[in-house]
Each structure stands twice: as structure tokens, then as C-alpha cells.
Write a protein that holds these residues in place. Structure first.
Motif, PDB file in Angstrom:
ATOM      1  N   HIS A  69      50.248  61.503  11.287  1.00  0.00           N
ATOM      2  CA  HIS A  69      49.942  60.475  12.277  1.00  0.00           C
ATOM      3  C   HIS A  69      50.254  60.955  13.684  1.00  0.00           C
ATOM      4  O   HIS A  69      51.148  61.762  13.898  1.00  0.00           O
ATOM      5  CB  HIS A  69      50.753  59.199  11.987  1.00  0.00           C
ATOM      6  N   GLU A  77      53.489  54.912  13.304  1.00  0.00           N
ATOM      7  CA  GLU A  77      52.452  54.795  12.267  1.00  0.00           C
ATOM      8  C   GLU A  77      52.972  55.234  10.900  1.00  0.00           C
ATOM      9  O   GLU A  77      52.335  54.959   9.874  1.00  0.00           O
ATOM     10  CB  GLU A  77      51.251  55.672  12.643  1.00  0.00           C
ATOM     11  N   THR A  82      49.814  48.686   9.656  1.00  0.00           N
ATOM     12  CA  THR A  82      48.734  47.852  10.203  1.00  0.00           C
ATOM     13  C   THR A  82      48.884  46.378   9.780  1.00  0.00           C
ATOM     14  O   THR A  82      48.525  45.479  10.538  1.00  0.00           O
ATOM     15  CB  THR A  82      47.350  48.372   9.787  1.00  0.00           C
ATOM     16  N   ALA A  98      44.497  57.590  19.603  1.00  0.00           N
ATOM     17  CA  ALA A  98      45.603  58.184  18.841  1.00  0.00           C
ATOM     18  C   ALA A  98      45.583  59.712  18.980  1.00  0.00           C
ATOM     19  O   ALA A  98      46.622  60.340  19.189  1.00  0.00           O
ATOM     20  CB  ALA A  98      45.497  57.776  17.375  1.00  0.00           C
ATOM     21  N   GLU A 157      44.666  47.708  19.041  1.00  0.00           N
ATOM     22  CA  GLU A 157      44.945  47.172  17.690  1.00  0.00           C
ATOM     23  C   GLU A 157      45.212  45.669  17.765  1.00  0.00           C
ATOM     24  O   GLU A 157      44.686  44.893  16.966  1.00  0.00           O
ATOM     25  CB  GLU A 157      46.154  47.898  17.065  1.00  0.00           C
ATOM     26  N   ASN A 192      44.018  50.042   5.668  1.00  0.00           N
ATOM     27  CA  ASN A 192      44.597  49.605   6.946  1.00  0.00           C
ATOM     28  C   ASN A 192      43.824  48.433   7.538  1.00  0.00           C
ATOM     29  O   ASN A 192      44.405  47.458   8.001  1.00  0.00           O
ATOM     30  CB  ASN A 192      44.588  50.763   7.952  1.00  0.00           C
TER      31      ASN A 192
END
Lengths: 81, 586
Positions: free
Chosen positions: A35, A40, A46, B367, B379, B456
Motif C-alpha cells: 500500500h 491502508e 475501507t 495513492a 474516499e 474494498n
């Protein structure tokens, strides 16, 4: 706070969330990730963003609503929607 | 240099024709022309072409992968929008829509600065016609506000471009990175950011788009902001200010959208939010992020058009435009609900939809470039998007019990067809991303469908859905309106009026008035007295003495002309004798 009207929906979304939690744990344990950010690396990151983000938006909307919301008639003079 | 017919030319000429000689049957002509333009764009080959020469000045278009990508989607949504409005007998829809679409295509293809500026201004003018298409009082006022803010944008662009061509000898549309930090660079950037609806200069968008007709807002949602995104990707890639500002913009839009009660105003705030993703992508500046901005613009135009079309269909069939009055619409018209949720899931970025394969490119590139702030903001903005559109708007319109007794009238076939095409495109892009990525301006290697990405994404949205159901009562729609940054501009204008009334008017009376007093009291009164005295002295004399003299003369002559004929004869003989003597002597 629990809304009785949405009991079934709460149950379904909780079920999906738990399922996703298990799947992401599997992903975390089995797959190797590189990541970009250290945060993360948290398992189920998430999902946490979803919970925290939605709560954050709710709180901000409630506070902002107190400041900026007006009755529909009060804005009539500007003739907007 | 090859010469080409500009793809916008047919749209401009026939758009004007349809507008001037409007008849409902010309809706079909407008739709047919939009299909032609779409086919024309599909057949464009890369290169630089001249399309017009005036006084030895050549006007150019540049066709490359970036401009083509935007041309495809602009012509496509123009076609779908004209199909959606095919049944509507309104002069202000098909002609202006064709012109608006042609202007947007013109902006994307423009290579010389004059062409870019001309099409940019045309974009604003034709948008005004579409906003006013609802012919309501609110739309007229919105139009004025829209015109003012876009006049500012156009002026900044014009000044910036004049400065560029005179001081830097730049005459073509290209990246301006080499002149970063200069005055024209920021002028043009400001012009583009106004059109991109960057807060705090975004208020024209949620003000005007909901006030247009339901057909007008479909076109409005597609062209102006996305032309600005194109300009950012083309001219300002890697501008650091706009990457953070774009991410903040994405969050700002969803927060206001969650507050809204008017569905089209809610969707308008989502344009601000989604354009924020694109602005951030342009600001990040890598090839992947520029691809992300372009891909997201393309997908956004389709699903936002679909959302405006489905919201328009609800308004068309119920006559209601408030979330707190609707509810249970899915039972009355499940097709519209289906179209809406395809659009809503696409904008949220759920797997198998266009948003999933486009939005994630930008987030992924943030990212990759190690930009944690932009990454987290985007996000959370994604969470807000799902929260406000799918959950709040979707549930309050389509599910639950109706909150008022509304009738539902049937929707014309063409509206169904347009929404069906847009829904299919959203899903096709979502399930066939590799074909979609081939159209992007730069090579794209992002793989959206990985186990991690899917889990995710589903984790994010299931968590959001759970929180929504828990707090639904807290954010239930209310019959309220929300002040935005236009409040500051309204206050500023009121302060200016106050300044005039309370400070400038007394000052004028007190100081400038003194000058006038001198002018009036001394000079003008003096002139007046002079004229009065002249009147008395000369005109008065004439008025009194001339009649008196005439009277005196008449008294004297009356003594002579007494009626005695012999006396007249005597005088006549004397006069003749004198006359004869004079003649003899001469």
C-alpha cells in the motif's frame, strides 16, 4: 436512534458488512499488499472509512443545516429554486 | 496544412435554423443532426487542420486522443438528450441544445486562442437559452446571475489570452506549464475554474440548473463544467493548487447535496462534487491521473445525464420537485426507478458500473503519487456520494410510503429510450473497461476488477448504507432551502447599495451639491435675471410702445384721410404737377 422503519434494511446491510469484513480479513491474511499509505494496512480499512465518513458527513450536515438552512419562503426574494 | 469542415459547423447552422424557424417537427431534424455530428466525430483522424481563413488569419482545430475522447461523449450525450426531449414543443430546447453541443465540441477541438475563446463564449450564451427554457420567474433571475458570473469568466479568459499573445507570443491552446506563476496564467486558470464550478465561485450551478426545464438541465449537466475539465487537463496539468482544491470540492459538493430537498439541486451539487474528482485528477498531473480525470468526465456525463433524465421523468409524471413530498414512486413506475439506480450506483462507483472503472483511476493515482490528503478526501467524498444519492435521494423518491397524494402520468417512449440508452452505456463501460481504456488519451494499465478493489468497494458502501439506515431520521428531507456562497455575493451587493445610499448620496449632496449650488445660485440665476431684465427692457418696450406708436400714427393719419374727395383730388393734382416738373427738369 434505531429506526424501526428500516429494520430489515439494517439487518441486510449489517449482514453484507460482516461478510465484507470476513472477505477483507481473508484478503489481509492471504494476499500480500504494497500500500501507498501505512493506514491502508489496517484490516477492513475501507469499511472503517465508510463508517467514519458517513458519521462525519451526518454530523457536518446537522451542524451546517443549523447555520445555512432557511424556510423556503424566506429565500423567495432571490427567486431561486 | 489540411483543410477540414469543422464538425460543429453543421450543428451551428442547423441549430440556428431550428431555433429561428421552430416547429415541433424540427425536433426530429435536430436529433438527426446530432447523430450526424456523432458519426462525424467518430470519423475524425488525428492531426491539425485549418477550417477557416479570414484576412490571412487561419483558424485551426487539433484532433488528438484527448480532444476526440471529449468529442465522442459530447456528441453522444447531445444525441441522447435530444432523443429525451423529442416530444417537447419548446423553441428553447432543440436549437439551443444543438448550438450548445456544437460549442462544447468547438472548445475541445479549438487549437488557436481565438477559436477557443469564441466557442467558450458561445457555450455560455447557449446555456443561457437552455436555462431560460422553463420560462419561469426563477429561471429569468438565475439567468441573470449565470450571465454575470460567466461574463466575468469570459472577460478573464479574453484578457489572459490577449496578454499571452502579446507578451509571450503564445497563440495556440496547449499546456501553459512553462508560464506558471505569470499573470495571464492565473487569469485563464480563474476563467476555467469559474466554469468548472470551483467553490466559492460555484453558486451559479446549483442556482441555475434546477431552474431550467427538465430537458434543459440534461444538456446543462454535460457541457459547461466538462469543457472546463477538458481545458484543465489540456492547459493546466499538474497545477498543485487545483489538486487539493479539487479534492475539497468533491467533499464540499456531497455535504451540500446531503442537505438538499430539491432533487435537481441535489444532483447539481453532485456535479460540483464529481467535477472535484476531475479537477483533482488534472491537478495531480501524472498520465494516470489525467486519464482518470478524462475517464471520469466521460462516465460522469453519461450517468449524470441519466440521473437528470430520471429526476426529470419523476418531475414530469408527478409535477413534484421536493423529496419530502415524494416516496413510493418505484411501485408506480419501476422502469424509472431502475434507470435512476443504474445512474446512482454508477456515480457512487459500485462494481459493474462506469463509475467504478473511472473514479478509481484518480483515487489510485493519488495513492501512487503519495498524496494522502487528496486520497482521503476523495474516499470520504465517495462515501458522501453513495450516502446522498443512492440512499437519501433514492429511498425518499422511490421507496417507502408516498408522502403526498400525487398522480402519476405516463412517460413518452422517447424519454424511456433515452434513459435506456444511457443506462446501457453506464453498464457497458462498467463491464468492458478494457475497451473504454483504449479510448483514453494516454496508455492505461489500471486493473479495476481485482479481489481487493471489489471487496474494498463493497465494504465502503455496505458500511455507508448501514450508517444511513441508522441515522435516516436525522437527515430526512425537510422543506428548506440552504444558503450557499451566493449569500456572500448577495451581502456584498447589498453592502454596495448601502454604500451608495448612506455614504455616497449624502456626500454627493453635501460636497458635490455645493458646487451645484454655486452653479445654480450664481450663474444660472444670473443668466435668468439677465434674461428677465432683457425681457422687461427690450421686449417689454416692444410690447407696450409699438401699439402706442401705431395708435398715435393712426390718429395723425385719420386727420388727413377724412373722406373729402376734393381734398384727395387737390393733392393728386399737386403731386402730378411736381412729378411733371421734376421730369422736365431732368
Amino acid at each position: 436512534m434505531l429506526n424501526k422503519q428500516f429494520k430489515r434494511q439494517i439487518f441486510i446491510s449489517s449482514f453484507i458488512l460482516v461478510l465484507m469484513f470476513i472477505l477483507s480479513l481473508y484478503d489481509y491474511l492471504v494476499h500480500e499488499h504494497h500500500h501507498a499509505f501505512s493506514f491502508e494496512n489496517l484490516p477492513f480499512f475501507t469499511g472503517l472509512i465508510g463508517i467514519i465518513g458517513a458519521l462525519f458527513i451526518t454530523v457536518v450536515v446537522k451542524i451546517l443545516g443549523k447555520i445555512v438552512s432557511r424556510g423556503e419562503d424566506s429565500y423567495e426574494r432571490y427567486y431561486t429554486s | 496544412m489540411s483543410v477540414i469542415i469543422h464538425p460543429s459547423l453543421i450543428g451551428i447552422l442547423l441549430g440556428l435554423f431550428v431555433f429561428i424557424f421552430y416547429h415541433r417537427i424540427l425536433n426530429y431534424l435536430a436529433f438527426f443532426v446530432s447523430v450526424l455530428i456523432f458519426l462525424f466525430c467518430l470519423n475524425l483522424q488525428e492531426g491539425v487542420y485549418s477550417y477557416l481563413t479570414i484576412f490571412n488569419y487561419d483558424f485551426y482545430i487539433k484532433v488528438d486522443k484527448l480532444s476526440l475522447f471529449f468529442c465522442y461523449v459530447f456528441s453522444l450525450i447531445g444525441m441522447v438528450g435530444l432523443l429525451y426531449s423529442l416530444h417537447e414543443g419548446n423553441r428553447l430546447i432543440p436549437g439551443p441544445a444543438l448550438l450548445y453541443m456544437s460549442s462544447a465540441i468547438g472548445v475541445t477541438l479549438a487549437y488557436d486562442l481565438i477559436s477557443f475563446y469564441a466557442f467558450w463564449e458561445m457555450l455560455a450564451f447557449t446555456a443561457i437559452l437552455l436555462i431560460i427554457s422553463s420560462r419561469t420567474k426563477a429561471s429569468y433571475f438565475s439567468t441573470v446571475r449565470y450571465a454575470i458570473i460567466h461574463a466575468v469568466s469570459g472577460l478573464c479568459l479574453l484578457l489572459g489570452m490577449l496578454y499571452l499573445s502579446t507578451h509571450y507570443d503564445i497563440k495556440s491552446v496547449a499546456t501553459f506549464s512553462n508560464i506558471r506563476g505569470t499573470f495571464p496564467y492565473y487569469l485563464i486558470l480563474l476563467a476555467v475554474l469559474i466554469n468548472a464550478a470551483m467553490p466559492p465561485l460555484h453558486f451559479w450551478l446549483p442556482d441555475s440548473y434546477p431552474n431550467a426545464s427538465i430537458y434543459g438541465s440534461v444538456f446543462l449537466s454535460a457541457f459547461t463544467t466538462k469543457s472546463a475539465v477538458y481545458a484543465l487537463v489540456r492547459m493546466f496539468p499538474g497545477e498543485p493548487i487545483i489538486s487539493v482544491a479539487g479534492a475539497l470540492m468533491a467533499l464540499y459538493g456531497v455535504i451540500y447535496a446531503t442537505l438538499e430537498n430539491n432533487p435537481r439541486r441535489l444532483l447539481s451539487y453532485h456535479i460540483v462534487s464529481q467535477v472535484g474528482f476531475m479537477v483533482c485528477g488534472a491537478g495531480l498531473g501524472s498520465q494516470e491521473s489525467l486519464n482518470g480525470a478524462s475517464a471520469h468526465a466521460f462516465a460522469h456525463i453519461i450517468y449524470k445525464g441519466l440521473l437528470f433524465m430520471s429526476a426529470g421523468a419523476v418531475i414530469y409524471s408527478t409535477g413534484l420537485e421536493r423529496l419530502h413530498l415524494l416516496g413510493g414512486y418505484a411501485r408506480r413506475n419501476p422502469w424509472v426507478a431502475l434507470y435512476f439506480f443504474v445512474g446512482a450506483l454508477s456515480i457512487s462507483g459500485l462494481p459493474l458500473t462506469s463509475g467504478f472503472v473511472s473514479k478509481n483511476i484518480t483515487i489510485h493515482s493519488a495513492a501512487d503519487l503519495h498524496k494522502p490528503l487528496e486520497y482521503l478526501l476523495m474516499e470520504v467524498a465517495s462515501v458522501g456520494t453513495f450516502f446522498s444519492i443512492v440512499m437519501k435521494m433514492g429511498f425518499n423518491i422511490f421507496f417507502g410510503e408516498p408522502k403526498s397524494n400525487y398522480e402519476v402520468k405516463p412517460i413518452p417512449w422517447n424519454m424511456h429510450a433515452a434513459m435506456f440508452i444511457a443506462s446501457s452505456l453506464c453498464i457497458l463501460i462498467g463491464i468492458l473497461p478494457s475497451y473504454y481504456y483504449q479510448l483514453l488519451p494516454y496508455p492505461e494499465h489500471f486493473v479495476p476488477y481485482t479481489y481487493t478493489n471489489i471487496v474494498n468497494s463493497l465494504s465502503l458502501f455496505s458500511a455507508t448504507a448501514l450508517i444511513y439506515f441508522l441515522v435516516a431520521k436525522l437527515i430526512a428531507p425537510k422543506p428548506k432551502i440552504n444558503l450557499d456562497t451566493e449569500w456572500f455575493f448577495i451581502k456584498l451587493c447589498k453592502a454596495l447599495v448601502y454604500l451608495f445610499n448612506k455614504i455616497l448620496v449624502p456626500a454627493e449632496y453635501r460636497y458635490v451639491g455645493e458646487f451645484y449650488r454655486f452653479l445654480v445660485d450664481k450663474m444660472l440665476v444670473g443668466v435668468r435675471n439677465l434674461l428677465v431684465s432683457m425681457n422687461y427692457v427690450y421686449l417689454g418696450k416692444v410690447a407696450t410702445e409699438v401699439p402706442q406708436n401705431v395708435y398715435n400714427l393712426s390718429i395723425k393719419t385719420s386727420k388727413f384721410y377724412d373722406g373729402n374727395m376734393l381734398k384727395y383730388l387737390q393733392f393728386l393734382l399737386i403731386f402730378l404737377a411736381i412729378l411733371l416738373t421734376v421730369i422736365i427738369l431732368i
